[in-house]
Design a protein around this motif. Structure first.
Motif, PDB file in Angstrom:
ATOM      1  N   LEU A 202      22.295-110.811 -14.780  1.00 27.07           N
ATOM      2  CA  LEU A 202      22.783-112.049 -13.759  1.00 27.07           C
ATOM      3  C   LEU A 202      22.318-113.502 -14.296  1.00 27.07           C
ATOM      4  O   LEU A 202      21.586-113.681 -15.296  1.00 27.07           O
ATOM      5  CB  LEU A 202      21.807-111.936 -12.604  1.00 27.07           C
ATOM      6  CG  LEU A 202      22.003-110.647 -11.625  1.00 27.07           C
ATOM      7  CD1 LEU A 202      21.135-110.568 -10.458  1.00 27.07           C
ATOM      8  CD2 LEU A 202      23.634-110.767 -11.047  1.00 27.07           C
ATOM      9  N   PRO A 203      23.068-114.437 -14.107  1.00 29.33           N
ATOM     10  CA  PRO A 203      22.692-115.903 -14.448  1.00 29.33           C
ATOM     11  C   PRO A 203      21.390-116.109 -13.858  1.00 29.33           C
ATOM     12  O   PRO A 203      20.934-115.447 -12.653  1.00 29.33           O
ATOM     13  CB  PRO A 203      23.707-116.660 -13.678  1.00 29.33           C
ATOM     14  CG  PRO A 203      25.039-115.739 -13.374  1.00 29.33           C
ATOM     15  CD  PRO A 203      24.255-114.246 -13.112  1.00 29.33           C
ATOM     16  N   PRO A 204      20.640-117.094 -14.269  1.00 31.62           N
ATOM     17  CA  PRO A 204      19.331-117.563 -13.778  1.00 31.62           C
ATOM     18  C   PRO A 204      19.217-117.931 -12.380  1.00 31.62           C
ATOM     19  O   PRO A 204      18.072-117.662 -11.848  1.00 31.62           O
ATOM     20  CB  PRO A 204      18.833-118.590 -15.021  1.00 31.62           C
ATOM     21  CG  PRO A 204      20.003-118.399 -16.205  1.00 31.62           C
ATOM     22  CD  PRO A 204      21.085-117.737 -15.702  1.00 31.62           C
ATOM     23  N   ASN A 205      20.368-118.500 -11.971  1.00 28.21           N
ATOM     24  CA  ASN A 205      20.323-118.772 -10.434  1.00 28.21           C
ATOM     25  C   ASN A 205      20.658-117.704  -9.452  1.00 28.21           C
ATOM     26  O   ASN A 205      20.624-117.914  -8.390  1.00 28.21           O
ATOM     27  CB  ASN A 205      20.985-120.171 -10.346  1.00 28.21           C
ATOM     28  CG  ASN A 205      22.557-119.891 -10.799  1.00 28.21           C
ATOM     29  OD1 ASN A 205      22.743-118.911 -11.517  1.00 28.21           O
ATOM     30  ND2 ASN A 205      23.431-120.492 -10.230  1.00 28.21           N
ATOM     31  N   HIS A 206      20.640-116.509 -10.021  1.00 33.72           N
ATOM     32  CA  HIS A 206      21.059-115.238  -9.082  1.00 33.72           C
ATOM     33  C   HIS A 206      20.142-114.388  -8.837  1.00 33.72           C
ATOM     34  O   HIS A 206      19.004-114.403  -9.646  1.00 33.72           O
ATOM     35  CB  HIS A 206      22.372-114.576  -9.651  1.00 33.72           C
ATOM     36  CG  HIS A 206      23.696-115.494  -9.364  1.00 33.72           C
ATOM     37  ND1 HIS A 206      25.083-114.908  -9.483  1.00 33.72           N
ATOM     38  CD2 HIS A 206      23.907-116.625  -9.170  1.00 33.72           C
ATOM     39  CE1 HIS A 206      25.846-115.789  -9.351  1.00 33.72           C
ATOM     40  NE2 HIS A 206      25.506-116.799  -9.193  1.00 33.72           N
ATOM     41  N   LYS A 207      20.155-113.526  -7.946  1.00 34.69           N
ATOM     42  CA  LYS A 207      19.142-112.800  -7.597  1.00 34.69           C
ATOM     43  C   LYS A 207      19.375-111.510  -7.534  1.00 34.69           C
ATOM     44  O   LYS A 207      20.733-111.073  -7.116  1.00 34.69           O
ATOM     45  CB  LYS A 207      18.574-113.296  -6.412  1.00 34.69           C
ATOM     46  CG  LYS A 207      17.729-114.530  -6.267  1.00 34.69           C
ATOM     47  CD  LYS A 207      17.184-114.746  -5.033  1.00 34.69           C
ATOM     48  CE  LYS A 207      16.088-116.130  -5.063  1.00 34.69           C
ATOM     49  NZ  LYS A 207      15.665-116.448  -3.742  1.00 34.69           N
ATOM     50  N   LEU A 208      18.438-110.446  -7.514  1.00 35.18           N
ATOM     51  CA  LEU A 208      18.960-108.991  -7.420  1.00 35.18           C
ATOM     52  C   LEU A 208      18.146-108.584  -5.963  1.00 35.18           C
ATOM     53  O   LEU A 208      16.967-108.882  -5.731  1.00 35.18           O
ATOM     54  CB  LEU A 208      18.042-108.304  -8.437  1.00 35.18           C
ATOM     55  CG  LEU A 208      18.081-106.653  -8.419  1.00 35.18           C
ATOM     56  CD1 LEU A 208      19.320-106.124  -8.643  1.00 35.18           C
ATOM     57  CD2 LEU A 208      17.005-106.028  -9.413  1.00 35.18           C
ATOM     58  N   ALA A 209      19.069-107.945  -5.097  1.00 33.19           N
ATOM     59  CA  ALA A 209      18.773-107.362  -4.190  1.00 33.19           C
ATOM     60  C   ALA A 209      18.312-105.872  -4.012  1.00 33.19           C
ATOM     61  O   ALA A 209      19.055-105.217  -4.677  1.00 33.19           O
ATOM     62  CB  ALA A 209      19.684-107.525  -2.814  1.00 33.19           C
ATOM     63  N   VAL A 210      17.099-105.412  -3.725  1.00 37.78           N
ATOM     64  CA  VAL A 210      16.603-103.960  -3.658  1.00 37.78           C
ATOM     65  C   VAL A 210      16.637-103.532  -2.196  1.00 37.78           C
ATOM     66  O   VAL A 210      15.859-104.365  -1.400  1.00 37.78           O
ATOM     67  CB  VAL A 210      15.185-103.837  -4.164  1.00 37.78           C
ATOM     68  CG1 VAL A 210      14.873-102.362  -4.258  1.00 37.78           C
ATOM     69  CG2 VAL A 210      15.223-104.170  -5.740  1.00 37.78           C
ATOM     70  N   VAL A 211      17.463-102.700  -2.104  1.00 38.85           N
ATOM     71  CA  VAL A 211      17.637-101.843  -0.590  1.00 38.85           C
ATOM     72  C   VAL A 211      16.947-100.559  -0.396  1.00 38.85           C
ATOM     73  O   VAL A 211      17.212 -99.869  -1.189  1.00 38.85           O
ATOM     74  CB  VAL A 211      19.034-101.676  -0.171  1.00 38.85           C
ATOM     75  CG1 VAL A 211      19.032-101.447   1.289  1.00 38.85           C
ATOM     76  CG2 VAL A 211      19.662-103.374  -0.244  1.00 38.85           C
TER      77      VAL A 211
END
Length: 235
Positions: free
Chosen positions: A118-127
């Motif tokens: 991901l780009p540095p300003n994006h996030k990973l969502a863990v469900v």
């Protein structure tokens, strides 16, 4: 090479008290326990005492049972060992140290790699099945900046988790799983619109992965992706 000629995938199973004759023993299409998911046989070993609620909360006293079950899988000729529970990751190191085949216990192992996609300003969502016990220390991320780019949600309080905590568990309709997982993701995205990838912790979520991709338009990963990647490295 036919399905029968491929070395099996070994799965460490939860101790759920399900009889061999139970309909719950019939794996759904696309599930971790369905041989057609990976085009190779599946062999399972139950981890004695690893009830779903115990695994979710974590119990270090069960580590010997995990290792013993993994060694039984190796004796039966498996090529790779995985597990039917994302929170089995707590015992990843112990099992990997005890056997001589690749070990991929949980989709959470993918978190560091996905974050770097991901780009540095994006996030990973863990469900997760239960976000109350999906602590950041399970993600293999030591850098505070990396940890700040991960958001965690879960379906606790819903029908899916309630059914799975029963002894024996009750199978939840796929439509209900899709509703609960989709609702969780919607809440996470309202709070964090920068989410760029979704990682499904629970091994019961691959059934709804395609629906989540269609609904969100985002890349979605689960335990079956990790298993395919690992199985691609062996015969």
């Amino acid at each position: 090479m036919t399905l029968q000629e491929r070395r099996p995938l070994g799965i460490l199973e939860l101790d759920e008290g399900i009889s061999v004759e139970s309909p719950l023993r019939t794996p759904r299409p696309g599930s971790l326990l369905n041989p057609t998911t990976f085009d190779r046989p599946i062999i399972t070993e139950t981890v004695q005492g690893a009830w779903p609620d115990t695994v979710i909360r974590g119990d270090s006293s069960l580590e010997d049972a995990y290792v013993a079950a993994a060694r039984r899988l190796v004796e039966r000729g498996v090529a790779v060992i995985s597990s039917d529970g994302g929170f089995f990751i707590r015992h990843q190191a112990a099992v990997a140290a005890a056997v001589n085949v690749p070990v991929a216990m949980s989709s959470l192992l993918l978190a560091p790699t996905l974050l770097r996609q991901l780009p540095p300003n994006h996030k990973l969502a863990v469900v997760a099945a239960d976000s109350r016990h999906c602590h950041p220390d399970l993600l293999g991320l030591d850098n505070p900046t990396d940890l700040s780019r991960v958001v965690i949600g879960g379906v606790e309080g819903g029908e899916f988790l309630l059914n799975n905590l029963m002894r024996p568990p009750v199978r939840t309709d796929i439509e209900q799983i899709e509703k609960e997982v989709g609702g969780c993701i919607e809440q996470l995205r309202r709070r964090d619109p920068e989410i760029g990838i979704i990682l499904l912790e629970c091994t019961g979520f691959p059934y709804v992965k395609t629906a989540v991709i269609r609904r969100t338009g985002l890349p979605v990963y689960d335990i079956t992706d990790l298993c395919r990647l690992t199985l691609a490295s062996v015969f």
